[in-house]
Structures are given as structure tokens and as C-alpha cells.
Design a protein around this motif. Structure first.
Motif, PDB file in Angstrom:
ATOM      1  N   GLU A 172       0.839  -1.197   0.000  1.00 28.61           N
ATOM      2  CA  GLU A 172       0.000   0.000   0.000  1.00 28.61           C
ATOM      3  C   GLU A 172       0.876   1.248   0.000  1.00 28.61           C
ATOM      4  N   VAL A 173       0.413   2.286  -0.676  1.00 25.73           N
ATOM      5  CA  VAL A 173       1.034   3.609  -0.584  1.00 25.73           C
ATOM      6  C   VAL A 173       0.167   4.419   0.375  1.00 25.73           C
ATOM      7  N   ILE A 174       0.785   4.973   1.415  1.00 25.47           N
ATOM      8  CA  ILE A 174       0.025   5.625   2.479  1.00 25.47           C
ATOM      9  C   ILE A 174       0.319   7.120   2.497  1.00 25.47           C
ATOM     10  N   MET A 175      -0.743   7.909   2.538  1.00 25.97           N
ATOM     11  CA  MET A 175      -0.618   9.368   2.688  1.00 25.97           C
ATOM     12  C   MET A 175      -1.159   9.749   4.057  1.00 25.97           C
ATOM     13  N   ASP A 176      -0.345  10.476   4.821  1.00 26.80           N
ATOM     14  CA  ASP A 176      -0.734  10.837   6.177  1.00 26.80           C
ATOM     15  C   ASP A 176      -0.147  12.187   6.541  1.00 26.80           C
ATOM     16  N   HIS A 177      -1.028  13.140   6.833  1.00 24.01           N
ATOM     17  CA  HIS A 177      -0.605  14.482   7.253  1.00 24.01           C
ATOM     18  C   HIS A 177       0.421  15.091   6.295  1.00 24.01           C
ATOM     19  N   GLY A 178       0.132  15.003   5.009  1.00 21.56           N
ATOM     20  CA  GLY A 178       0.995  15.631   4.016  1.00 21.56           C
ATOM     21  C   GLY A 178       2.218  14.827   3.627  1.00 21.56           C
ATOM     22  N   LYS A 179       2.414  13.678   4.243  1.00 24.00           N
ATOM     23  CA  LYS A 179       3.549  12.823   3.919  1.00 24.00           C
ATOM     24  C   LYS A 179       3.080  11.584   3.150  1.00 24.00           C
ATOM     25  N   THR A 180       3.929  11.135   2.242  1.00 20.69           N
ATOM     26  CA  THR A 180       3.627   9.928   1.481  1.00 20.69           C
ATOM     27  C   THR A 180       4.648   8.850   1.814  1.00 20.69           C
ATOM     28  N   TYR A 181       4.154   7.684   2.173  1.00 23.52           N
ATOM     29  CA  TYR A 181       5.027   6.572   2.532  1.00 23.52           C
ATOM     30  C   TYR A 181       4.890   5.470   1.471  1.00 23.52           C
ATOM     31  N   PHE A 182       6.009   5.115   0.859  1.00 22.36           N
ATOM     32  CA  PHE A 182       6.020   4.108  -0.192  1.00 22.36           C
ATOM     33  C   PHE A 182       6.526   2.771   0.358  1.00 22.36           C
ATOM     34  N   PRO A 183       6.018   1.656  -0.181  1.00 22.04           N
ATOM     35  CA  PRO A 183       6.435   0.327   0.302  1.00 22.04           C
ATOM     36  C   PRO A 183       7.944   0.114   0.287  1.00 22.04           C
ATOM     37  N   LYS A 184       8.632   0.661  -0.717  1.00 23.36           N
ATOM     38  CA  LYS A 184      10.071   0.433  -0.833  1.00 23.36           C
ATOM     39  C   LYS A 184      10.845   0.943   0.378  1.00 23.36           C
ATOM     40  N   LEU A 185      10.229   1.820   1.160  1.00 25.01           N
ATOM     41  CA  LEU A 185      10.910   2.383   2.327  1.00 25.01           C
ATOM     42  C   LEU A 185      11.052   1.383   3.468  1.00 25.01           C
ATOM     43  N   VAL A 186      10.331   0.264   3.407  1.00 28.40           N
ATOM     44  CA  VAL A 186      10.415  -0.713   4.502  1.00 28.40           C
ATOM     45  C   VAL A 186      10.962  -2.062   4.039  1.00 28.40           C
ATOM     46  N   PHE A 187      11.426  -2.119   2.799  1.00 31.41           N
ATOM     47  CA  PHE A 187      11.942  -3.382   2.280  1.00 31.41           C
ATOM     48  C   PHE A 187      13.452  -3.338   2.089  1.00 31.41           C
ATOM     49  N   GLY A 188      14.058  -4.528   2.176  1.00 31.13           N
ATOM     50  CA  GLY A 188      15.481  -4.653   1.921  1.00 31.13           C
ATOM     51  C   GLY A 188      15.750  -4.863   0.445  1.00 31.13           C
ATOM     52  N   ALA A 189      16.878  -5.505   0.134  1.00 31.83           N
ATOM     53  CA  ALA A 189      17.285  -5.712  -1.255  1.00 31.83           C
ATOM     54  C   ALA A 189      16.357  -6.696  -1.966  1.00 31.83           C
ATOM     55  N   GLU A 190      16.289  -6.567  -3.290  1.00 34.14           N
ATOM     56  CA  GLU A 190      15.506  -7.494  -4.106  1.00 34.14           C
ATOM     57  C   GLU A 190      16.053  -8.917  -3.970  1.00 34.14           C
ATOM     58  N   ARG A 191      15.164  -9.914  -4.087  1.00 35.71           N
ATOM     59  CA  ARG A 191      15.570 -11.304  -4.000  1.00 35.71           C
ATOM     60  C   ARG A 191      15.215 -12.036  -5.305  1.00 35.71           C
ATOM     61  N   VAL A 192      16.006 -13.034  -5.618  1.00 31.80           N
ATOM     62  CA  VAL A 192      15.823 -13.770  -6.866  1.00 31.80           C
ATOM     63  C   VAL A 192      14.572 -14.635  -6.789  1.00 31.80           C
TER      64      VAL A 192
END
Length: 314
Positions: A189-209
Motif C-alpha cells: 500500500e502507498v500511504i498518505m498521512d498528514h501531508g507525507k507519502t510513505y512508499f512500500p520500498k521504504l520498509v523493504f530490503g534488497a531485491e531477491r531472486v
């Protein structure tokens, strides 16, 4: 992990203990069927994996040994209580072929969406709605196709199962993500809260095969196949003829020998080769295994209901 069952490993006509072309793939409780030759339903019933959760059917071409089991299977899926749509993918002309077959299966409790010769990779997610319980999802399965060289329009398939990156607590904290959003971000989910946007990539580590499976049948070994199957964890390929003396038949009928399939496996740098689609005149394919093995060591000779499990690598 991804589970596969070779439902039928025959070509041309069924013989005792060998049904016609079909492969069933199961991932997180959802299923993809590759081809639907005669005997597919019987093999599935013996296997016991169920019919209702087939979401995608990939058809290589319209020859009877690859498609004649389709009307009955679709009726059985309907009788299982399915109401969600099913996607059918196939080569040029597949729409007319499927509609023709459906004359004997005209009433289904679900829709069929047909994708004819898609030019771009198709992203598939298991259909979910409030009226039907599901036990999993596809997490962005990507299906790619390649036009092959056969006596009719024919497609090869490559299936790539993406693997979601691991949740990274350190990254979430460093990016000042409120804890109440962590679970939702992990669900993309992409979350907007109090003028800020939080993207899923901000809580994930490196890509996996992920896991790649390629399915090539009814074709000559054209050069494009090597790049198409490159890096496959499992390469399921036709081996219509085991004896090298049958090369003229292979060329004339636009099929392959064991050795030709093995050379594709080497060129495509795959992990394993599973041979299938055996001529009805070849009663003991195992006798010719060395024709492939001398070229590509990790060769498996297909048998009806042979099961393979592929695990994700860390």
C-alpha cells in the motif's frame, strides 16, 4: 516454493500409462495449467490437487494432443463451484479454437478471458473477491511468450515468480515510518498521512531472486529459445524423438530430439531439463536418456504425474 506435476508426457496420441501434453503448476494454493491434452482430468484426479483453483491456462497451440481435454476440464471446474474468471493465453487463432471447442461446454458459471498472442509480458495476480475464499496469491507472476517454429502457430512460455523483498526494520526506523503503517506497507500500500507519502520500498530490503520455469514444446530448436529460457530453474522441453536416427522425422514434423533439447539447455544456462512430449512409438524414453545426459547432465525423463518442487534461494 513452487510445485509442478507433469500430468501428461505424451505427444500425438495417448498410450497406456501416458496421457497427452499437460503440466500443472501450483503456487501458494493457486494454479496454472500448461496445455490440456487428453487425459488431463484423469491425471489431476489421481494427483488430488483439485480443479477449482486453476486461474490461468496457457495453451501452446491448437493441435488436438494439446487442447482436446479443455472443454471437459472447464466443465469440471464449473462443477467444482468456481465463479471467478479464468484467463486463457494462447497463440494467434486461439480465440476461434477455444470458442469452437466450447460448443460442447456452453454453460459455465464463470467468465473466460482470452489473451491471444500477447506481445508484452503478462502480469498475473490471483483473483480475489469477497464471495470466494482463497488460500494464497500469485504475488506478481510474470508470464512471457515466444513464437516457435511448428506446423501451426505455437507459443513457448516462461513463468517468473517474483519474490517479495524481506521487511527491513532498520530501514523503516531510519525512514521514520510510524509502526502502525508497517503492515500496510508490507502489503504494497502507498500511504498518505498528514501531508507525507510513505512508499512500500521504504520498509523493504534488497531485491531477491525469484523462480523461473520455461515450457517449450512442438518446435524446432530455433536460436531465440536460448535467450528466452536463460537462467531457468526448470526447463520443460519436448523430446519427441530420443533416437538420433529420427532427426529427419524431427525436421519434417517440426519437433526435437533429446540431444537438440539438451543443447538448448546448455545454451540457456538452465538448472534442470525435464523432457516430455514423447512420440507414441518411443515406449521407453529412459533408454535414450544418455543422448541428452552426455550433453546436459541434469536431465530428467518425464513420466505422468512426476512431481518437482522448486524452492526460492536466499
Amino acid at each position: 516454493m513452487v510445485d509442478l506435476a507433469l500430468l501428461g508426457c505424451g505427444g500425438g496420441m495417448p498410450i497406456p500409462e501416458r496421457y497427452l501434453s499437460s503440466l500443472l503448476i501450483s503456487y501458494k494454493g493457486r494454479k496454472i495449467l500448461m496445455d490440456c491434452g487428453e487425459g488431463t482430468q484423469v491425471s489431476m484426479k489421481i494427483l488430488g490437487w483439485g480443479f477449482k483453483s486453476i486461474d490461468v491456462i496457457c495453451l501452446t497451440h491448437g493441435h488436438a494432443d494439446h487442447i482436446v481435454g479443455l472443454p471437459g476440464l472447464l466443465l469440471t471446474i464449473g462443477n467444482s463451484g468456481r465463479t471467478l474468471p479464468i484467463t486463457i493465453i494462447g497463440p494467434i487463432g486461439i480465440t476461434a479454437i477455444v470458442k469452437g471447442l466450447m460448443v460442447i461446454a456452453p454453460y459455465l458459471p464463470y467468465e473466460i478471458n482470452i489473451l491471444e498472442n500477447p506481445q508484452e509480458p503478462v502480469k498475473i495476480k490471483a483473483p480475489l473477491n469477497a464471495t470466494e475464499t482463497t488460500v494464497g496469491e500469485f504475488n506478481d507472476l510474470i508470464i512471457s511468450t515466444l513464437e516457435l517454429e511448428h506446423s501451426t502457430n505455437c507459443l513457448g512460455y516462461s513463468l517468473y515468480f517474483n519474490r517479495k523483498p524481506k521487511f527491513d526494520v532498520k530501514s523503516a526506523i531510519e525512514n521514520e515510518i510510524p509502526k502502525e503503517f508497517w503492515n500496510r506497507l508490507q502489503k504494497n500500500e502507498v500511504i498518505m498521512d498528514h501531508g507525507k507519502t510513505y512508499f512500500p520500498k521504504l520498509v523493504f530490503g534488497a531485491e531477491r531472486v525469484g523462480i523461473k520455469i520455461s515450457f517449450i514444446t512442438d518446435t524446432r530448436p530455433i536460436s531465440k529459445i536460448k535467450a528466452f529460457i536463460n537462467g531457468s530453474d526448470l526447463f520443460v522441453c519436448e523430446g519427441t524423438y530420443g533416437d538420433e536416427n529420427d532427426i529427419e522425422k524431427a525436421i519434417r514434423n517440426k519437433h526435437m530430439t533429446f540431444s537438440e533439447a539438451a543443447k538448448l539447455a546448455v545454451g540457456g544456462e538452465v538448472q534442470e531439463l525435464l523432457l516430455t512430449h514423447f512420440s507414441p512409438s518411443m515406449l521407453s524414453p529412459e533408454e535414450y536418456k544418455d543422448r541428452s545426459e552426455v550433453i546436459f547432465k541434469n536431465t530428467i525423463i518425464g513420466t505422468d504425474r512426476k512431481i518437482r518442487t522448486l524452492s526460492f534461494k536466499d
